[in-house]
Structure formats: C-alpha cells, structure tokens
Design an enzyme around this catalytic site. Sequence first.
Site, mmCIF file in Angstrom:
data_model
loop_
_atom_site.group_PDB
_atom_site.id
_atom_site.type_symbol
_atom_site.label_atom_id
_atom_site.label_comp_id
_atom_site.label_asym_id
_atom_site.label_seq_id
_atom_site.Cartn_x
_atom_site.Cartn_y
_atom_site.Cartn_z
ATOM 1 N N HIS A 95 30.254 48.833 41.124
ATOM 2 C CA HIS A 95 30.009 49.516 42.401
ATOM 3 C C HIS A 95 29.490 50.943 42.192
ATOM 4 C CE1 HIS A 95 32.069 46.087 43.829
ATOM 5 N NE2 HIS A 95 33.291 46.525 43.688
ATOM 6 N N ARG B 258 41.094 22.743 41.439
ATOM 7 C CA ARG B 258 41.798 21.727 40.648
ATOM 8 C C ARG B 258 43.020 21.206 41.400
ATOM 9 N NH1 ARG B 258 42.763 25.685 35.845
ATOM 10 N NH2 ARG B 258 43.504 26.720 37.725
ATOM 11 N N LYS C 275 41.426 56.688 51.513
ATOM 12 C CA LYS C 275 40.220 55.930 51.175
ATOM 13 C C LYS C 275 39.026 56.767 51.589
ATOM 14 C CE LYS C 275 38.025 51.415 51.655
ATOM 15 N NZ LYS C 275 38.123 50.906 50.293
ATOM 16 N N LYS D 95 42.649 54.606 42.303
ATOM 17 C CA LYS D 95 43.562 53.955 43.250
ATOM 18 C C LYS D 95 44.759 54.859 43.509
ATOM 19 C CE LYS D 95 42.341 49.153 42.369
ATOM 20 N NZ LYS D 95 41.796 48.836 43.691
HETATM 21 N N1 LIG Z 1 40.626 38.981 44.963
HETATM 22 C C1 LIG Z 1 39.866 40.039 45.181
HETATM 23 O O1 LIG Z 1 40.172 40.917 46.003
HETATM 24 C C2 LIG Z 1 38.572 40.198 44.441
HETATM 25 C C3 LIG Z 1 38.162 39.254 43.520
HETATM 26 N N2 LIG Z 1 36.960 39.380 42.887
HETATM 27 C C4 LIG Z 1 36.523 38.371 41.935
HETATM 28 O O2 LIG Z 1 36.521 37.098 42.583
HETATM 29 C C5 LIG Z 1 36.861 36.067 41.683
HETATM 30 C C6 LIG Z 1 38.030 35.279 42.267
HETATM 31 O O3 LIG Z 1 39.127 36.134 42.407
HETATM 32 P P1 LIG Z 1 40.505 35.631 43.029
HETATM 33 O O4 LIG Z 1 40.265 34.742 44.181
HETATM 34 O O5 LIG Z 1 41.324 36.831 43.190
HETATM 35 O O6 LIG Z 1 41.077 34.751 41.835
HETATM 36 P P2 LIG Z 1 42.372 33.808 41.826
HETATM 37 O O7 LIG Z 1 43.200 34.202 40.653
HETATM 38 O O8 LIG Z 1 43.012 33.761 43.163
HETATM 39 O O9 LIG Z 1 41.736 32.397 41.460
HETATM 40 C C7 LIG Z 1 40.962 31.625 42.360
HETATM 41 C C8 LIG Z 1 41.156 30.141 42.093
HETATM 42 O O10 LIG Z 1 40.567 29.826 40.848
HETATM 43 C C9 LIG Z 1 41.263 28.741 40.267
HETATM 44 N N3 LIG Z 1 41.598 29.103 38.882
HETATM 45 C C10 LIG Z 1 42.523 30.007 38.477
HETATM 46 N N4 LIG Z 1 42.510 30.112 37.128
HETATM 47 C C11 LIG Z 1 41.557 29.278 36.702
HETATM 48 C C12 LIG Z 1 41.081 28.932 35.421
HETATM 49 N N5 LIG Z 1 41.558 29.490 34.297
HETATM 50 N N6 LIG Z 1 40.092 28.021 35.328
HETATM 51 C C13 LIG Z 1 39.585 27.458 36.443
HETATM 52 N N7 LIG Z 1 40.008 27.732 37.683
HETATM 53 C C14 LIG Z 1 40.978 28.631 37.809
HETATM 54 C C15 LIG Z 1 42.517 28.484 41.098
HETATM 55 O O11 LIG Z 1 42.247 27.363 41.916
HETATM 56 P P3 LIG Z 1 42.678 25.865 41.481
HETATM 57 O O12 LIG Z 1 43.999 25.976 40.787
HETATM 58 O O13 LIG Z 1 42.756 25.113 42.774
HETATM 59 O O14 LIG Z 1 41.597 25.377 40.596
HETATM 60 C C16 LIG Z 1 42.598 29.710 41.975
HETATM 61 O O15 LIG Z 1 43.143 29.435 43.238
HETATM 62 C C17 LIG Z 1 37.173 36.751 40.364
HETATM 63 O O16 LIG Z 1 36.028 36.700 39.569
HETATM 64 C C18 LIG Z 1 37.473 38.186 40.766
HETATM 65 O O17 LIG Z 1 37.172 39.075 39.719
HETATM 66 C C19 LIG Z 1 36.115 40.424 43.163
HETATM 67 C C20 LIG Z 1 36.466 41.414 44.052
HETATM 68 C C21 LIG Z 1 37.741 41.400 44.738
HETATM 69 O O1 LIG Z 2 35.633 45.084 43.834
HETATM 70 C C1 LIG Z 2 36.583 45.769 44.146
HETATM 71 O O2 LIG Z 2 36.480 46.556 45.246
HETATM 72 C C2 LIG Z 2 37.634 46.953 45.938
HETATM 73 C C3 LIG Z 2 37.201 48.082 46.853
HETATM 74 O O3 LIG Z 2 36.287 47.579 47.771
HETATM 75 P P1 LIG Z 2 36.186 48.168 49.257
HETATM 76 O O4 LIG Z 2 35.128 47.362 49.903
HETATM 77 O O5 LIG Z 2 37.539 48.007 49.878
HETATM 78 O O6 LIG Z 2 35.836 49.608 49.099
HETATM 79 C C4 LIG Z 2 38.742 47.378 45.003
HETATM 80 O O7 LIG Z 2 39.933 47.604 45.736
HETATM 81 C C5 LIG Z 2 38.984 46.293 43.983
HETATM 82 O O8 LIG Z 2 39.946 46.735 43.035
HETATM 83 C C6 LIG Z 2 37.718 45.933 43.259
HETATM 84 O O9 LIG Z 2 37.926 44.784 42.446
#
Ligand SMILES: NC(=O)C1=CN([C@@H]2O[C@H](COP(=O)(O)OP(=O)(O)OC[C@H]3O[C@@H](n4cnc5c(N)ncnc54)[C@H](OP(=O)(O)O)[C@@H]3O)[C@@H](O)[C@H]2O)C=CC1
Ligand SMILES: O=C1O[C@H](COP(=O)(O)O)[C@@H](O)[C@H](O)[C@H]1O
Length: 456
Positions: free
Chosen positions: A229, A42, A319, A314
């Site tokens: 996982h 967005r 790890k 955690k």
């Molecule tokens: N971060 C991590 O390490 C991990 C994340 N995940 C999963 O990956 C997905 C993304 O995570 P992550 O990147 O951390 O998330 P973020 O909170 O960084 O959000 C990603 C992007 O989504 C957009 N966004 C945020 N809120 C909303 C909303 N309410 N509606 C629509 N768009 C929105 C924003 O972009 P913009 O404002 O440009 O639209 C934002 O930059 C999640 O489902 C998370 O559970 C899984 C494993 C690990």
């Molecule tokens: O999905 C997730 O995994 C990581 C751990 O992944 P790893 O590949 O580093 O073992 C975890 O830290 C995170 O909380 C969880 O959302």
Amino acid sequence: MIDLVIFGATGDLAARKLFPALYELEAARYLPSEVRILGVGRKPWSNEEFIQHLRQSLQEFQEPLDGEVAERLLGRAAYHSMEYTPEGFRSLAEASADSSLFYLSLPPDAFPTIGVGLGQAGLSEQTRGFRRLIVEKPFGEDLQSALSLQKTLTQYWDESQILRIDHFLGKEAVQNILVFRFANSWLEPLWNARYIAQVQITAAESIGIEGRGAFYDKVGALRDMMQNHMMQLLTLSALEPPPRFEADLLSNEKVKALRSARPLSPEDIVRGQYQGYREEAGNPQSHTETFAALRLYLDNWRWKGVPFYLRTGKALSRKNTTIALQFRDPPTQLFADSSIDPGSGWVELELQPKEAMHLEVQVKTPGLQFASRPVTLTTPTGNGNRLELSAYATLMLDALKGERSLFIRFDEVEYAWRLLEPVLHTPCPTETYSVGSEGPGGQHYLMEPHHRWRPL
Ligand SMILES: NC(=O)C1=CN([C@@H]2O[C@H](COP(=O)(O)OP(=O)(O)OC[C@H]3O[C@@H](n4cnc5c(N)ncnc54)[C@H](OP(=O)(O)O)[C@@H]3O)[C@@H](O)[C@H]2O)C=CC1
Ligand SMILES: O=C1O[C@H](COP(=O)(O)O)[C@@H](O)[C@H](O)[C@H]1O
C-alpha cells in the site's frame, strides 16, 4: 455464464470484505446477470451451508442490508468442496464455466498450489472464454519468494491474466491522487523538487492486530503495509504523467519511480512495536514491527534531494492516511518578524478517514503590522461514501471487465521488494511505543534538520 470462483470462501477476508463487496455490486445492479458466485474450500459444506454462511457474513459485515438484495445475491451462490489435488481440480473444471475469474483469497502459501493446479487442469486456457486469476497480497515475503511465485504462476498464466490486488488502489481517494496531480494545471508545475521541500506519507491505524496474530507476527508492518500500500501511494505521488491513462503505461511510470530510489541503509528506517503486542500475538520474544518509518530519496530529475518520509503503524492515536507535501519557503521573508511557522506551507491529501484536500496558505494577520499567518483551505473530495463503491467492489468489477489499471503488474511488486530488500532481513532494534500514541519517538531522528512529522 461467468463464474467468480472464490478460493478460501470459508475464510475471513471473504466474509468481511468480498461478500459485502458483491452485495454492493448486486445492490447497484452492476453485477451482470450471468455471473455466478462459486465458493471453493476444503470444508465439506453443502450449497445450503455455504449460502447460510454467506447470509450470516452479510448480516455481520454489511451495513445497511436490504434483505431483497441479499436474497438476489444468495440466488447466484453455490459451493464446491475440493481438495487441492489433480483430481480436485479436474472436478472443478467440470463444475465451472468457460469464463471464470478465480480469486485466491487464502493464505499465500497456497497460491502456487492453486495457480498450478488450475493450470494443469486446463483452467487457465482461454479457448472458449476468459480466464483470470486474482491474487491477494502479499505477493511473496521478499524478493526471492516473489520471483519464485511469479515463475511458478507464469508456467500456466500469462501476465495479462494475473490481477494482483492491492485494495488501496480501489479506493476513490487513492485514485484521486492522479486526478489531483494531473487535472489541475496550476498544481502540476509546482509538484517537483524546485518547489517542494519534503513529502510525508502516513498510513496510521488505531486498531491493533485484531486476532490476526499468527499471520501478522510472520509479516510485520514492512511486509503487511509498506511493500504494497505505501509503495503504491509513493509511486502515485511521485510518478511522471503517463502519455495516456492505460494500465501498462501507468505501471511503466510507477516502476520508473521505484527504480530511481536511492538504496536504503539501516539509518533510513525506524521500527516500533506497541506495548502489549507480544501477549496479543502469543509470542513473548517477538521483534516483529507494528510500526515502520522510512526516509527515502528518488534520484531522478523531478525529485532529486527531496526526502520522502513514509510511516505506517498499528495501535496509534487514530486512523489517518495522508499524503502531504510541504512547499519551500519564499526566497525572502518580506514580512519582517511575521508569525510564519516554519512547519507550514502544506498541501495535504487526506485519504482516510475523511476524503479531503487541505491547502495551507499565508494571509495577512489582521492589525497594523504586516505579518502573515497560515489558514487552511479544506475541501471534501469524496461524497461521504454515499454513492461510492468500496475498494473491493470496484476492483472486482474491474476484474470482471478485464480492466487492469487498478491492479499491480509484476515489476511493480519486484521493484518494491528490491527497494526494501536492504532493510528487510537486517536485524534492527524495535522501539516500544504506547497504544494510542503517535508511535515511537525514534521516528523523529529520520528527519532532516527543520523537518518534523506532522501530527497524526
Ligand atoms: N483478512 C484480512 O483482513 C485480509 C486478508 N488479506 C489476504 O487475503 C488472503 C485470505 O486471508 P484470510 O481470509 O484472512 O485467510 P484465512 O486464514 O481466513 O483463510 C481463508 C481460507 O483458506 C483456506 N485455507 C487455510 N489454510 C489453507 C492452506 N494452508 N491451504 C489451502 N487452503 C487454506 C481455509 O478454507 P478451507 O479450510 O475451507 O479450505 C480458510 O477458510 C490472504 O492472502 C491474506 O493475506 C489481505 C488483506 C486483508
Ligand atoms: O492490507 C491491509 O490493510 C489494512 C488497512 O486497510 P484500510 O483499508 O483499513 O486502510 C490493514 O489493517 C491490514 O493489516 C493490512 O493487511
């Protein structure tokens, strides 16, 4: 042209994992030349601003970084700014290719809106190419929400188009579980209740919540790690061999294993929270668990009576992700007064940080007496990460190819939630543990007599 459309391209996961994964594919020349990377968000960024963000993300999170490879990747990238409205999706339909892989890398609340928005704009139709939807975890926050999300998505998407991601399945070491079990004819006949006394599956992390407090405090270890996982590690360790290595046949076996689990009760779970978590998460009253341990039994022919102990947490001492099985004791103790440790006889697959297999065997204690002592045979199973793709790179490549065996079918998600449901909503005491420790002391009360957790 094939579009890899990343929703949430301005976010954390994209920067930390997805862009480096694409870099790896580019470096290995695995990314077909017709693939374009279309970031969606967005934020009203221009193409140039997005490309600059991508470049900076690679500089921060990709090591080593070859400038030439990075520029090749940047040359494929473009950005599409949109609101998630019907008009926004129509504009995306005009801008995107006939074959598209849509990656939902944004907060789970947004999954239904995007899945439906794409569908209503005709972007799930596969008349002139393929259309697939990669859905990040978590898929729902409990059974009801997962069923509801599935119902919403399948209004427009066929199950065969939906790729639910669990990045553990992209790890070489996790894929190795099946090879280890089913490519070794000496081992497979022993992998059952007749010879195995207990199974321990551990995914310990030394990091805390790392600035993800707002997300994590609503989720906790059960939803963040255990439901996905850990359940995948459990099913891969416990399943029956599928007749062939095909996605649906593998999922059938995983679901069978989950469905054989005895219903959990509150005595089967221990939760912990590390000291200082509440301040870090910004919630002084929080009872969210940062550690969870479970004892469960699979009431099926292969595993009847064998406890499976699962734990994840955690801020622990290190790890360490492992699957360890302990063999039953020999029927008689032939070597009187030997030094056999009752906690020995393990085969362990170390998945992280090293990829290795450890097999404990008894050998004679040198000396005049007939006594035995355990020695551990260790063999590395990886190649030091030099030639391996990261988990996300493997999964994105499979998704582009339409190969689904490393993705999760909905009934796997459903039965994992069903298994956890009895302990998910019930209030349960959370024990505090020190940062850098082995976790809460209460985890030991889960064990059957003579069983104890292996050290991390
Ligand atoms: N971060 C991590 O390490 C991990 C994340 N995940 C999963 O990956 C997905 C993304 O995570 P992550 O990147 O951390 O998330 P973020 O909170 O960084 O959000 C990603 C992007 O989504 C957009 N966004 C945020 N809120 C909303 C909303 N309410 N509606 C629509 N768009 C929105 C924003 O972009 P913009 O404002 O440009 O639209 C934002 O930059 C999640 O489902 C998370 O559970 C899984 C494993 C690990
Ligand atoms: O999905 C997730 O995994 C990581 C751990 O992944 P790893 O590949 O580093 O073992 C975890 O830290 C995170 O909380 C969880 O959302």
